[in-house]
Design a protein around this motif. Structure first.
Motif, short mmCIF file in Angstrom:
data_model
loop_
_atom_site.label_atom_id
_atom_site.label_comp_id
_atom_site.label_asym_id
_atom_site.label_seq_id
_atom_site.Cartn_x
_atom_site.Cartn_y
_atom_site.Cartn_z
N ILE A 1 0.81 -1.22 0.00
CA ILE A 1 0.00 0.00 0.00
C ILE A 1 0.84 1.27 0.00
O ILE A 1 0.61 2.17 -0.79
CB ILE A 1 -1.00 -0.02 1.18
CG1 ILE A 1 -2.02 -1.13 0.91
CG2 ILE A 1 -1.70 1.33 1.32
CD1 ILE A 1 -3.01 -1.37 1.99
N TYR A 2 1.84 1.33 0.87
CA TYR A 2 2.60 2.57 0.98
C TYR A 2 3.71 2.69 -0.07
O TYR A 2 4.05 3.77 -0.50
CB TYR A 2 3.17 2.75 2.39
CG TYR A 2 2.07 3.00 3.41
CD1 TYR A 2 1.48 4.25 3.52
CD2 TYR A 2 1.62 1.99 4.23
CE1 TYR A 2 0.46 4.48 4.43
CE2 TYR A 2 0.60 2.21 5.14
CZ TYR A 2 0.02 3.46 5.24
OH TYR A 2 -0.99 3.69 6.13
N ASN A 3 4.28 1.54 -0.48
CA ASN A 3 5.35 1.59 -1.49
C ASN A 3 4.87 1.18 -2.87
O ASN A 3 5.65 1.18 -3.82
CB ASN A 3 6.54 0.70 -1.09
CG ASN A 3 7.14 1.15 0.22
OD1 ASN A 3 6.90 2.26 0.67
ND2 ASN A 3 7.89 0.27 0.86
N ASP A 4 3.58 0.78 -2.96
CA ASP A 4 2.98 0.42 -4.25
C ASP A 4 3.79 -0.67 -4.98
O ASP A 4 3.98 -0.60 -6.19
CB ASP A 4 2.85 1.68 -5.11
CG ASP A 4 1.77 1.50 -6.18
OD1 ASP A 4 0.90 0.65 -5.96
OD2 ASP A 4 1.84 2.17 -7.21
N MET A 5 4.29 -1.65 -4.21
CA MET A 5 5.09 -2.72 -4.81
C MET A 5 4.18 -3.85 -5.29
O MET A 5 3.13 -4.09 -4.70
CB MET A 5 6.10 -3.26 -3.78
CG MET A 5 7.19 -2.27 -3.43
SD MET A 5 8.15 -2.78 -1.97
CE MET A 5 9.13 -4.11 -2.63
N SER A 6 4.59 -4.53 -6.35
CA SER A 6 3.82 -5.69 -6.82
C SER A 6 4.13 -6.87 -5.90
O SER A 6 5.13 -6.86 -5.17
CB SER A 6 4.23 -6.04 -8.25
OG SER A 6 5.55 -6.56 -8.24
N PHE A 7 3.28 -7.91 -5.97
CA PHE A 7 3.52 -9.09 -5.12
C PHE A 7 4.81 -9.79 -5.54
O PHE A 7 5.49 -10.39 -4.72
CB PHE A 7 2.32 -10.03 -5.12
CG PHE A 7 1.20 -9.51 -4.27
CD1 PHE A 7 1.30 -9.53 -2.88
CD2 PHE A 7 0.06 -8.96 -4.83
CE1 PHE A 7 0.30 -9.02 -2.08
CE2 PHE A 7 -0.96 -8.45 -4.04
CZ PHE A 7 -0.84 -8.47 -2.66
#
Length: 194
Positions: free
Chosen positions: A150-156
């Motif tokens: 959510i905060y770093n908008d990283m993919s799984f």
């Protein structure tokens, strides 16, 4: 003198002095760049065309009022107008724009609505700090995945690489984080609306 050799600044001052064709040259010169920028945010030809038109209506009004003072910075100034109109469009339609993290336009510039009155912004801050406190109550592994997602908008996939767990494990942790957050919210009887 050929149009390509005339600087934007000269064209702007010619237009201000009443030479209508100077504006046409400016629009032709920058149409592709400005339109492409708008389209890359809204992904809709008609809406992009409308915002493009509105951008130049604003440009014309500002120039006619004599309020233009961005010496030699016509394109960045026009892009800023276009950017603001894109944000206005998203505010009115309650959709989120497609600003990427590498660009200079962050999602926070869209969220920071200047019309938020003091009371609303206090409530917004309160909700955000409540959410942060709730997230802190999560088990460490779930909290880590939630923060990255959510905060770093990283993919799984990125989360999987970073944490050294499989994508399925990362997905599972995210799912449990959300389930647990819901439980914590119910337990504390917190209302997360503003």
């Amino acid at each position: 003198m050929q149009n390509e050799l005339i600087t934007d600044a000269v064209l702007v001052s010619s237009y201000i002095k009443g030479q209508e064709s100077a504006l046409e040259t400016l629009i032709k010169r920058h149409k592709h760049k400005i339109y492409s920028f708008i389209y890359s945010k809204v992904y809709d030809k008609d809406i992009a065309e409308d915002i493009f038109q509105d951008t130049f209506i604003k440009v014309i009004r500002t120039l006619k009022r004599g309020a233009y003072n961005e010496e030699g910075k016509f394109l960045p100034w026009t892009m800023r107008i276009a950017h603001n109109l894109v944000i206005d469009y998203f505010r009115k339609s309650n959709r989120m724009p497609k600003f990427d993290n590498s660009g200079e336009f962050s999602i926070f510039s869209v969220l920071s609505d200047t019309s938020l009155n003091a009371e609303k912004s206090i409530i917004k801050e309160q909700v955000e700090s409540d959410v942060r406190r709730l997230v802190d109550e999560l088990p460490e592994d779930q909290k880590e995945v939630l923060m990255m997602r959510i905060y770093n908008d990283m993919s799984f996939k990125e989360i999987s690489d970073r944490t050294g767990v499989s994508i399925n494990t990362a997905l599972g942790r995210m799912r449990y984080a959300l389930i647990n957050l819901r439980k914590i919210i119910d337990k504390h009887n917190i209302v997360l609306t503003n």
